[in-house]
Design an enzyme around this catalytic site. Structure first.
Site, PDB file in Angstrom:
ATOM      1  N   LYS A  58       0.844  -1.200   0.000  1.00 43.01           N
ATOM      2  CA  LYS A  58       0.000   0.000   0.000  1.00 43.01           C
ATOM      3  C   LYS A  58       0.877   1.246   0.000  1.00 43.01           C
ATOM      4  CE  LYS A  58      -0.655   0.309   5.043  1.00 43.01           C
ATOM      5  NZ  LYS A  58      -0.055   1.628   5.244  1.00 43.01           N
ATOM      6  N   LYS A  87       0.099  -0.119  10.134  1.00 42.94           N
ATOM      7  CA  LYS A  87       1.312   0.409   9.519  1.00 42.94           C
ATOM      8  C   LYS A  87       1.117   1.894   9.198  1.00 42.94           C
ATOM      9  CE  LYS A  87       3.356  -3.629   9.429  1.00 42.94           C
ATOM     10  NZ  LYS A  87       2.418  -4.315  10.317  1.00 42.94           N
ATOM     11  N   ASP A  88       2.244   2.586   8.996  1.00 46.67           N
ATOM     12  CA  ASP A  88       2.205   4.019   8.720  1.00 46.67           C
ATOM     13  C   ASP A  88       1.422   4.329   7.451  1.00 46.67           C
ATOM     14  OD1 ASP A  88       4.587   5.329  10.558  1.00 46.67           O
ATOM     15  OD2 ASP A  88       4.923   3.241  10.037  1.00 46.67           O
ATOM     16  N   ARG A  89       0.785   5.493   7.439  1.00 42.68           N
ATOM     17  CA  ARG A  89       0.046   5.916   6.247  1.00 42.68           C
ATOM     18  C   ARG A  89       0.979   6.528   5.208  1.00 42.68           C
ATOM     19  NH1 ARG A  89      -5.404   9.613   5.398  1.00 42.68           N
ATOM     20  NH2 ARG A  89      -5.195   9.714   3.129  1.00 42.68           N
TER      21      ARG A  89
END
Length: 375
Positions: A58, A87-89
């Site tokens: 992503k 998880k981080d954006r």
């Protein structure tokens, strides 16, 4: 005793400031590609079962956003989708998801159903069970640094020190929300009595527990004992959740701590009695003595006391410079650890000093930690 309300932004110390001085300014997330995260599962799907496991990449999306897209594409309820951690954006990340499809084949046009999103379906496998939170081994990071820090003559030495001695295991600023809002909401809620309907995911309880842990860690850094066991210390074995209490501190245990084989620990506050004893227990009580509203509120809410290592070991660390002069850091951290805790020792940046993150900042700096357990 004077009750101290949480202060924001807190002045939690870095360990390297006392050795090298404050770090140079730098940037670390100019674009999603500068912050790469890959989940390390530690085992492989079995290849059969009623759960479809998907290896997904992503970009600039939260884990929750991807989960909703997978539920839509597979025509299931959101609760049928599982993942090991958030998880981080603003990043490019790879992680596993599971979708419960009992008696159903994988949609043949699943990639087409996901088209137009900032994600790519890399692999699919079957497995008998849903993917649960926290089951993965860790996360592998590859981070690009730019700015003044790239010409810092001491950066390599600072990095080498962290690789040898470990990193303070702070909960990152993302845990507390912009301007520490989650923490202030938690303090208000706990002072009048926590109710699940006011905090259904336990996010505010987690913010309060994280703050109290950081307070303890800061006290140990100020005394330069965050990596050195004290008498009566509850130590945690590297790479496991196993722990034991030091009955007698000797040279062998000091050597194991120096080799990062065992780590001192702090309390994630809740119901129960700390297993620490003697000097370690006294310092826990001293550091939290002015935070009784948070401590007692967490106990009334039913959060269970747990422990967390005060120190992180960087696994497979490396530092490289690219043709443009930028620095690439690579390392692996266990679940519940924050890459921002590594970065704040190396660069000066507003988002690493527990200031409000920029719009669209971290969802949870690859912490992956579950919320506080409440009965």
């Amino acid at each position: 005793m004077t009750e101290t309300r949480p202060v924001w932004p807190p002045c939690w110390p870095r360990t390297l400031d006392a050795r090298f001085g404050p770090p140079c300014p730098g940037a670390y997330r100019a674009r999603p590609e500068d912050f790469q995260v890959e989940e390390v599962l530690g085992f492989a799907p079995e290849g059969q079962g009623e759960h479809l496991w998907l290896w997904v990449e992503k970009r600039d999306m939260t884990t929750a956003m991807v989960a909703r897209e997978l539920a839509r594409a597979c025509e299931v309820a959101p609760r049928a989708v599982g993942y090991a951690g958030l998880k981080d954006r603003v990043a490019v990340t790879r992680q596993w998801f599971s979708v419960h499809l009992p008696g159903r084949e994988t949609p043949a046009d699943l990639p087409a159903r996901l088209a137009g999103q900032s994600l790519a379906l890399l692999e699919t496998h079957r497995h008998p069970r849903k993917l649960k939170r926290g089951v993965h081994r860790g996360n592998r990071f590859r981070l690009r640094l730019t700015g003044e820090v790239t010409t810092d003559p001491e950066l390599d030495e600072r990095w080498a020190w962290l690789c040898r001695h470990g990193v303070p295991n702070y909960f990152g600023p993302q845990r507390f929300g912009p301007d520490g809002r989650n923490l202030h909401r938690a303090a208000s809620l706990l002072s009048r009595g926590w109710r699940k309907r006011d905090d259904p995911q336990g996010m505010l309880l987690s913010a309060a527990r994280s703050y109290l842990f950081n307070v303890q860690l800061a006290a140990r850094i100020e005394r330069d004992t965050w990596g050195s066991p004290l008498e009566g210390e509850a130590v945690i074995l590297e790479g496991t959740s196993s722990q034991f209490v030091i009955e007698r501190l000797d040279d062998e245990l000091r050597d194991r701590a120096a080799r990062l084989d065992i780590h001192p620990s702090g309390v994630l506050w809740g119901r129960g009695e700390s297993v620490a004893r003697e000097a370690a227990l006294a310092l826990e009580h001293e550091s939290l003595a002015t935070h009784q509203v948070l401590c007692e509120g967490l106990e009334r809410a039913g959060a269970r006391l747990a422990r967390r290592p005060l120190r992180l070991r960087l696994a497979s660390p490396s530092l490289e410079r690219d043709a443009e002069g930028a620095i690439w850091l690579s390392f692996e951290l266990p679940p519940g650890a924050y890459a921002t805790s590594v970065l704040r020792e190396l660069i000066d940046h507003p988002t690493l000093n527990f200031q409000p993150p920029p719009d669209g900042g971290d969802e949870r700096g690859a912490a992956d930690a579950p919320t506080a357990a409440v009965q």
